[in-house]
Design a protein around this motif. Structure first.
Motif, PDB file in Angstrom:
ATOM      1  N   ASP A   1     -10.256   8.886  -0.058  1.00  0.00           N
ATOM      2  CA  ASP A   1     -10.265   7.561  -0.680  1.00  0.00           C
ATOM      3  C   ASP A   1      -9.768   6.549   0.352  1.00  0.00           C
ATOM      4  O   ASP A   1      -8.590   6.549   0.728  1.00  0.00           O
ATOM      5  CB  ASP A   1      -9.364   7.567  -1.911  1.00  0.00           C
ATOM      6  CG  ASP A   1      -9.527   6.311  -2.750  1.00  0.00           C
ATOM      7  OD1 ASP A   1      -9.434   5.204  -2.173  1.00  0.00           O
ATOM      8  OD2 ASP A   1      -9.739   6.423  -3.972  1.00  0.00           O
TER       9      ASP A   1
ATOM     10  N   ALA B   1      -9.315   3.274   0.139  1.00  0.00           N
ATOM     11  CA  ALA B   1      -8.316   2.328  -0.359  1.00  0.00           C
ATOM     12  C   ALA B   1      -6.950   2.984  -0.456  1.00  0.00           C
ATOM     13  O   ALA B   1      -5.939   2.420  -0.015  1.00  0.00           O
ATOM     14  CB  ALA B   1      -8.751   1.783  -1.718  1.00  0.00           C
TER      15      ALA B   1
ATOM     16  N   TYR C   1      -2.936   2.753   2.543  1.00  0.00           N
ATOM     17  CA  TYR C   1      -1.502   2.552   2.313  1.00  0.00           C
ATOM     18  C   TYR C   1      -0.685   3.098   3.478  1.00  0.00           C
ATOM     19  O   TYR C   1       0.301   2.487   3.909  1.00  0.00           O
ATOM     20  CB  TYR C   1      -1.099   3.244   1.017  1.00  0.00           C
ATOM     21  CG  TYR C   1       0.390   3.287   0.767  1.00  0.00           C
ATOM     22  CD1 TYR C   1       1.096   2.132   0.437  1.00  0.00           C
ATOM     23  CD2 TYR C   1       1.098   4.483   0.842  1.00  0.00           C
ATOM     24  CE1 TYR C   1       2.463   2.165   0.197  1.00  0.00           C
ATOM     25  CE2 TYR C   1       2.463   4.525   0.601  1.00  0.00           C
ATOM     26  CZ  TYR C   1       3.139   3.371   0.276  1.00  0.00           C
ATOM     27  OH  TYR C   1       4.497   3.415   0.044  1.00  0.00           O
TER      28      TYR C   1
ATOM     29  N   ARG D   1      -6.151   5.136  -9.947  1.00  0.00           N
ATOM     30  CA  ARG D   1      -6.286   3.791 -10.502  1.00  0.00           C
ATOM     31  C   ARG D   1      -6.171   3.786 -12.027  1.00  0.00           C
ATOM     32  O   ARG D   1      -5.984   2.728 -12.636  1.00  0.00           O
ATOM     33  CB  ARG D   1      -7.630   3.187 -10.109  1.00  0.00           C
ATOM     34  CG  ARG D   1      -7.749   2.777  -8.645  1.00  0.00           C
ATOM     35  CD  ARG D   1      -9.068   2.065  -8.416  1.00  0.00           C
ATOM     36  NE  ARG D   1      -9.213   1.569  -7.067  1.00  0.00           N
ATOM     37  CZ  ARG D   1      -9.755   2.253  -6.075  1.00  0.00           C
ATOM     38  NH1 ARG D   1     -10.185   3.497  -6.307  1.00  0.00           N
ATOM     39  NH2 ARG D   1      -9.863   1.730  -4.867  1.00  0.00           N
TER      40      ARG D   1
ATOM     41  N   ALA E   1      -0.308  -1.288  -4.272  1.00  0.00           N
ATOM     42  CA  ALA E   1      -1.658  -1.313  -4.829  1.00  0.00           C
ATOM     43  C   ALA E   1      -1.887  -2.548  -5.680  1.00  0.00           C
ATOM     44  O   ALA E   1      -2.979  -3.133  -5.670  1.00  0.00           O
ATOM     45  CB  ALA E   1      -1.913  -0.042  -5.647  1.00  0.00           C
TER      46      ALA E   1
ATOM     47  N   GLN F   1      -2.408  -5.497  -3.424  1.00  0.00           N
ATOM     48  CA  GLN F   1      -3.720  -5.444  -2.791  1.00  0.00           C
ATOM     49  C   GLN F   1      -4.862  -5.703  -3.770  1.00  0.00           C
ATOM     50  O   GLN F   1      -6.024  -5.745  -3.367  1.00  0.00           O
ATOM     51  CB  GLN F   1      -3.923  -4.068  -2.140  1.00  0.00           C
ATOM     52  CG  GLN F   1      -2.982  -3.770  -0.986  1.00  0.00           C
ATOM     53  CD  GLN F   1      -3.177  -4.705   0.172  1.00  0.00           C
ATOM     54  OE1 GLN F   1      -4.295  -4.908   0.638  1.00  0.00           O
ATOM     55  NE2 GLN F   1      -2.093  -5.302   0.646  1.00  0.00           N
TER      56      GLN F   1
ATOM     57  N   GLN G   1      -5.818  -3.668  -6.109  1.00  0.00           N
ATOM     58  CA  GLN G   1      -6.498  -2.423  -6.453  1.00  0.00           C
ATOM     59  C   GLN G   1      -6.332  -2.078  -7.929  1.00  0.00           C
ATOM     60  O   GLN G   1      -7.214  -1.473  -8.530  1.00  0.00           O
ATOM     61  CB  GLN G   1      -5.957  -1.275  -5.591  1.00  0.00           C
ATOM     62  CG  GLN G   1      -6.180  -1.455  -4.106  1.00  0.00           C
ATOM     63  CD  GLN G   1      -7.652  -1.369  -3.737  1.00  0.00           C
ATOM     64  OE1 GLN G   1      -8.459  -0.789  -4.453  1.00  0.00           O
ATOM     65  NE2 GLN G   1      -8.011  -1.984  -2.619  1.00  0.00           N
TER      66      GLN G   1
END
Length: 244
Positions: free
Chosen positions: A56, A58, A62, A100, A142, A145, A147
């Protein structure tokens, strides 16, 4: 059959390239080291693979933040493993959810299993505190960002700073509400210089309490070990940092 698990891996320039690449890997750079150099990623930086062996972009960005790229390896490894444990629990026990889709209920279920469930690991308060801190830091990032919409960990107001602290530092802040209350306070121990020298001479250099070399000492590299300890006392570096 092995249960599905989020796994932690680390970047390396020593990876052996396959003779025949899978179709989905065609077009990638032949020299992985050059690609890592251009991306500014050092060896040993962690990344996670999903239970379906998916990368992943995204999520793993991090660990590519400047402050983590230069962080000690063991600190990054602890961050990655704490996050992987949590996501593995959510995937297995909460209907195969992705990172998520995590909710507060998922976090509370993880807290119950990891701390109190007889069938769980029942970790100490200190271990849980580190886990929830790492997981919370990831989800705070997150949210910033864009997300996800909210941090899936309930929060409470932190204790007020004592009087005398500048007003800017006394602005109310929040911390995870599931922080453990049985965490032991950090014990700060120290030795006076004379006591340290006695420990070094007897324990590392092979001297007796009388200050003379002991014939019973069978250690090797006494001078090197004593110099290593002296440098650590003077600089305060970690073992891994000084050893490099």
């Amino acid at each position: 059959m092995r249960e599905p698990t989020w796994t932690v891996h680390f970047t390396s320039r020593d990876v052996v390239q396959p003779k025949t690449a899978a179709p989905e890997l065609r077009g990638l750079p032949d020299d992985l080291g050059v690609w890592l150099d251009e991306a500014g990623l050092p060896d040993g930086l962690p990344f996670l693979l999903s239970p379906r062996w998916e990368y992943d972009v995204a999520l793993n960005s991090y660990f590519q933040r400047p402050q983590l790229v230069v962080a000690p390896w063991n600190s990054n490894a602890n961050r990655a493993r704490a996050l992987a444990r949590f996501l593995t629990f959510v995937y297995r026990a909460r209907g195969g959810r992705g990172w998520r889709e995590v909710t507060e209920a998922d976090h509370l279920a993880y807290h119950q299993w990891r701390r109190r469930d007889a069938a769980g690991p029942r970790v100490s308060g200190g271990t849980w505190g580190q886990d929830v801190s790492h997981i919370n830091q990831f989800y705070v990032w997150a949210v910033r960002q864009g997300q996800i919409g909210a941090v899936p960990i309930p929060h409470r107001l932190s204790r007020a700073a004592p009087w005398g602290v500048p007003s800017a530092a006394r602005v109310p802040a929040t911390v995870p509400a599931t922080y453990a209350h049985d965490r032991g306070g950090e014990r700060i121990e120290w030795l006076p210089p004379a006591s340290y020298r006695l420990w070094r001479d007897v324990g590392l250099r092979g001297y007796g309490p009388d200050g003379l070399p002991s014939r019973r000492f069978r250690g090797r590299w006494a001078a090197r070990n004593a110099a290593f300890a002296d440098l650590m006392v003077r600089t305060g570096m970690r073992l891994s940092e000084q050893a490099t």
